[in-house]
Design an enzyme around this catalytic site. Structure first.
Site, PDB file in Angstrom:
ATOM      1  N   HIS A 195     -37.669  20.873  22.456  1.00 52.10           N
ATOM      2  CA  HIS A 195     -38.829  20.901  23.350  1.00 52.10           C
ATOM      3  C   HIS A 195     -39.458  19.513  23.474  1.00 52.10           C
ATOM      4  CE1 HIS A 195     -42.291  22.500  25.308  1.00 52.10           C
ATOM      5  NE2 HIS A 195     -43.014  21.746  24.514  1.00 52.10           N
ATOM      6  N   ARG A 297     -28.764  26.590  37.915  1.00 50.63           N
ATOM      7  CA  ARG A 297     -28.663  27.556  36.811  1.00 50.63           C
ATOM      8  C   ARG A 297     -29.234  28.891  37.277  1.00 50.63           C
ATOM      9  NH1 ARG A 297     -30.190  22.664  33.393  1.00 50.63           N
ATOM     10  NH2 ARG A 297     -28.653  22.553  31.721  1.00 50.63           N
ATOM     11  N   ARG A 334     -23.934  27.864  39.826  1.00 51.38           N
ATOM     12  CA  ARG A 334     -23.254  28.382  38.641  1.00 51.38           C
ATOM     13  C   ARG A 334     -23.535  29.873  38.540  1.00 51.38           C
ATOM     14  NH1 ARG A 334     -24.672  26.229  32.743  1.00 51.38           N
ATOM     15  NH2 ARG A 334     -26.603  27.403  33.035  1.00 51.38           N
ATOM     16  N   GLU A 422     -17.106  23.527  28.854  1.00 52.05           N
ATOM     17  CA  GLU A 422     -18.120  23.578  27.795  1.00 52.05           C
ATOM     18  C   GLU A 422     -17.487  23.939  26.457  1.00 52.05           C
ATOM     19  OE1 GLU A 422     -22.066  25.399  29.553  1.00 52.05           O
ATOM     20  OE2 GLU A 422     -20.345  26.583  30.159  1.00 52.05           O
ATOM     21  N   ASN A 445     -23.913  19.738  26.924  1.00 52.61           N
ATOM     22  CA  ASN A 445     -24.791  20.347  25.911  1.00 52.61           C
ATOM     23  C   ASN A 445     -23.989  21.338  25.067  1.00 52.61           C
ATOM     24  OD1 ASN A 445     -26.704  18.997  27.407  1.00 52.61           O
ATOM     25  ND2 ASN A 445     -27.376  20.814  28.509  1.00 52.61           N
ATOM     26  N   ASP A 446     -23.285  22.236  25.766  1.00 49.98           N
ATOM     27  CA  ASP A 446     -22.486  23.213  25.022  1.00 49.98           C
ATOM     28  C   ASP A 446     -21.204  22.594  24.488  1.00 49.98           C
ATOM     29  OD1 ASP A 446     -23.888  25.664  24.793  1.00 49.98           O
ATOM     30  OD2 ASP A 446     -23.762  25.880  26.955  1.00 49.98           O
ATOM     31  N   CYS A 493     -22.608  17.656  34.044  1.00 47.65           N
ATOM     32  CA  CYS A 493     -23.915  18.215  34.416  1.00 47.65           C
ATOM     33  C   CYS A 493     -24.775  18.522  33.190  1.00 47.65           C
ATOM     34  CB  CYS A 493     -23.752  19.462  35.272  1.00 47.65           C
ATOM     35  SG  CYS A 493     -22.977  20.823  34.406  1.00 47.65           S
TER      36      CYS A 493
HETATM   37  C1  PEP Z   1     -24.326  22.431  29.327  1.00 41.79           C
HETATM   38  O1  PEP Z   1     -23.975  23.237  28.466  1.00 41.79           O
HETATM   39  O2  PEP Z   1     -24.210  21.187  29.201  1.00 41.79           O
HETATM   40  C2  PEP Z   1     -24.912  22.903  30.593  1.00 41.79           C
HETATM   41  C3  PEP Z   1     -25.139  22.085  31.582  1.00 41.79           C
HETATM   42  O3  PEP Z   1     -25.271  24.217  30.648  1.00 41.79           O
HETATM   43  P1  PEP Z   1     -26.610  24.795  29.950  1.00 41.79           P
HETATM   44  O4  PEP Z   1     -27.378  23.638  29.413  1.00 41.79           O
HETATM   45  O5  PEP Z   1     -27.322  25.551  31.014  1.00 41.79           O
HETATM   46  O6  PEP Z   1     -26.028  25.672  28.901  1.00 41.79           O
HETATM   47 MG    MG Z   2     -23.930  25.334  28.905  1.00 40.50          MG
END
Ligand code: PEP
Ligand code: MG
Length: 562
Positions: A195, A297, A334, A422, A445-446, A493
């Site tokens: 956060h 998203r 997505r 991911e 991120n994932d 992304c």
């Molecule tokens: C990610 O995983 O990088 C992604 C863009 O999807 P989210 O953050 O919505 O899981």
């Molecule tokens: Mg993701």
């Protein structure tokens, strides 16, 4: 180049928002004074009803504080604060407190025990719910403060621009922050997707998280924070610090003034796109120099929905995003990434032991294919209605067979299919994925979470949940190279795309588009416009060859400066 005086000492953390800031440390301890708690004792209530009446009054006051802050905030911060107001008044929490009180436990201890029960439930649920543990503990401190007659803990208003130093920051701490008075954020815990990081990005102030030893800094100590290197320095010469801050501010102002076009200094075009959540965020993003949306998203439109909206309703919702973009632009929609940190009432499976590795994203369509079909029909409706070029991608794809089946469904509707990368398996098989889909989009991120086996929400694993980790960069490079070989677009992304230095290395690997929070687009575009493709390729090589994230950052920084 960043330097420090020989006399300065330093701490280090994970840099999340670039820029240099200097000023006195403003410490947020957030604890109610032990003396006031001791004075309050068992509260001397005549009976359990009197104790619960005092609890209700304290809870109402805390909820009112959150509601007031929510009114002043906008966007995600406002939503989080409204949710905190609701959580403070939660009937289940009150029931738990009341049970302890009825059993003869003093009120303060009853509140503590009830919150502890909820913390353990939320932690077991994981994902987004686990993230709310900080909010629960924040609510507990505020309720206790009201009961013992102290002001609610939180961020004091400084008399001069200061650097906020905290163990971790709750939404209620950060919502009202004035970037004129708080010039940087430093937290001992928290990761790149925490956060604190999101708020710092919104405010556009330097931020370093996961700084071990930050809470040992004495209030008022003059410090310098470098959101690019992750350095937190104490004892730096004030004049030298002022020069570095001025240089950084000038550089940031120049970056913010960039308006396009998105290409390297020697003319290689890069698509810069925005990540959006709904119609209003799409309209905001359309005002930035973007070529469209690289990640819509869709699940974020349905966080509060109890029932699945009809195809027509979905079509209307998606049209508000697609309609914000026109000629020469495109939107990548997505399909639902429900589950794990984004539970959706009508889609997700309750009670999974390990939801991040469970039935989330595309996997929800295995047992419920109609859910995917209806969403694709809704997207098709919106594409036809608005005439906007529409690409569609699935999240959490692990196998080529999944990608092929998804692509057939999307093509059957006349839309362009792609999948997110991911999961490491998707990156390793990127070349085969590209035989069945038209594009790939890397969700760093994932991809980082699954490559490093480190929960992206974990507050103590910031050094692992870092997209500069060599293993993550290798998987990105494999995916990008597959795109180059196939002659098909491969974008990024995840949050990594918003890091101007990393963006150069990604482009050097062969990434063709970068999609990010709209606010990050200008600095990334400006940075890319200053470097040649040769430098980007050298940056990619340097980052891939580095032994760890800090070495990778340093190597790329040196190349870009040269
Ligand atoms: C990610 O995983 O990088 C992604 C863009 O999807 P989210 O953050 O919505 O899981
Ligand atoms: Mg993701």
């Amino acid at each position: 180049m960043t330097t420090s005086t020989p006399s300065s000492t330093g701490l280090r953390g994970t840099p999340v928002v670039p820029g240099v800031a200097a000023g006195p440390a403003l410490l947020v301890r957030g604890e109610v004074s032990p003396e006031a708690i001791a004075r309050f004792g068992d509260g001397n209530f005549s009976d359990a009803d009197a104790a619960m009446a005092a609890y209700d009054a304290a809870v109402s006051a805390v909820a009112a504080t959150f509601a007031r802050k929510a009114e002043k905030a906008t966007g995600p911060a406002a939503e989080v604060l409204t949710a905190s107001a609701g959580l403070a008044k939660d009937k289940g929490l009150r029931g738990a407190v009341s049970k302890f009180v009825a059993a003869g436990t003093p009120l303060l201890q009853s509140v503590g025990a009830a919150v502890e029960q909820f913390v353990s439930i939320f932690t077991t649920m994981g994902g987004l719910m686990a993230e709310r543990v900080t909010d629960l503990e924040d609510i507990e401190r505020r309720v206790i403060a009201h009961l013992v007659g102290e002001p609610e803990p939180g961020v004091p208003t400084p008399s001069e621009p200061s650097i906020l130093v905290a163990e971790d920051l709750a939404p209620s701490d950060t919502s009202g922050l004035d970037p004129q008075l708080i010039s940087a954020l430093v937290t001992e815990r928290g990761g790149a997707t925490s956060h604190t990081a999101i708020i710092a990005r919104q405010l556009g102030i330097p931020c370093v998280v996961g700084v071990a030893g930050a809470m040992d800094i004495k209030a008022g100590t003059f410090m310098v924070v470098d959101g690019e290197t992750g350095a937190v320095e104490i004892g730096t010469d004030v004049e030298e610090a002022a020069e570095r801050v001025a240089a950084s501010q000038a550089a940031r102002a120049a970056l913010a003034a960039w308006t396009g076009s998105a290409e390297t200094s020697d003319g290689t075009p890069i698509k810069l796109l925005a990540n959006v959540a709904d119609g209003p965020s799409a309209v905001d993003a359309s005002r930035e120099p973007v070529q469209g949306v690289g990640l819509f998203r869709t699940e974020l439109c349905f966080l509060k929905a109890t029932e699945e909206p009809s195809v027509e309703e979905q079509g209307e919702i998606y049209s508000t995003v697609l309609g914000a973009f026109g000629e020469g632009q495109y939107v990548v929609v997505r399909t639902l990434d429900a589950g794990s940190d984004k539970p959706i009432a009508f889609a997700t499976m309750p009670g999974e032991e390990n939801p991040a590795l469970g039935v989330r994203g595309l996997r929800l369509s295995f047992g419920n294919p109609g859910l995917m079909d209806r969403q694709l029909d809704g997207i098709k409706l919106a594409a036809d209605k608005t005439g906007t070029e529409t690409w569609v991608m699935a999240p959490m794809v692990a196998t080529v067979a999944e990608a092929a089946e998804f692509a057939d469904k999307v093509r059957a509707r006349g839309l362009k299919p792609g999948v997110m990368v991911e999961i490491p398996s998707a990156a390793l098989l990127a070349h085969r994925m590209l035989e069945v889909v038209d594009f790939l989009s890397i969700g760093t991120n994932d991809l980082t979470q699954y490559t490093m086996a480190a929960d992206r929400m974990a507050t103590d694993l910031a050094h692992l949940t870092d997209p500069w980790q060599p293993a993550v960069l290798q998987l990105i490079a494999i995916t990008a190279e597959a795109g180059v070989q196939a002659g098909k677009p491969v974008g990024v992304c995840g949050e990594a795309a918003a890091d101007p230095m990393l963006a150069c290395a990604l482009v050097g690997m062969g990434i063709t588009s970068l999609s990010m929070a709209a606010r990050a687009v200008r600095p990334v575009g400006a940075q890319l416009s200053q470097v040649s493709m040769d430098t980007c390729e050298a940056a990619a090589e340097a980052a891939l060859g580095a032994s760890d994230p800090m070495a990778a950052r340093a190597a790329v920084r040196a190349l870009l400066a040269g």
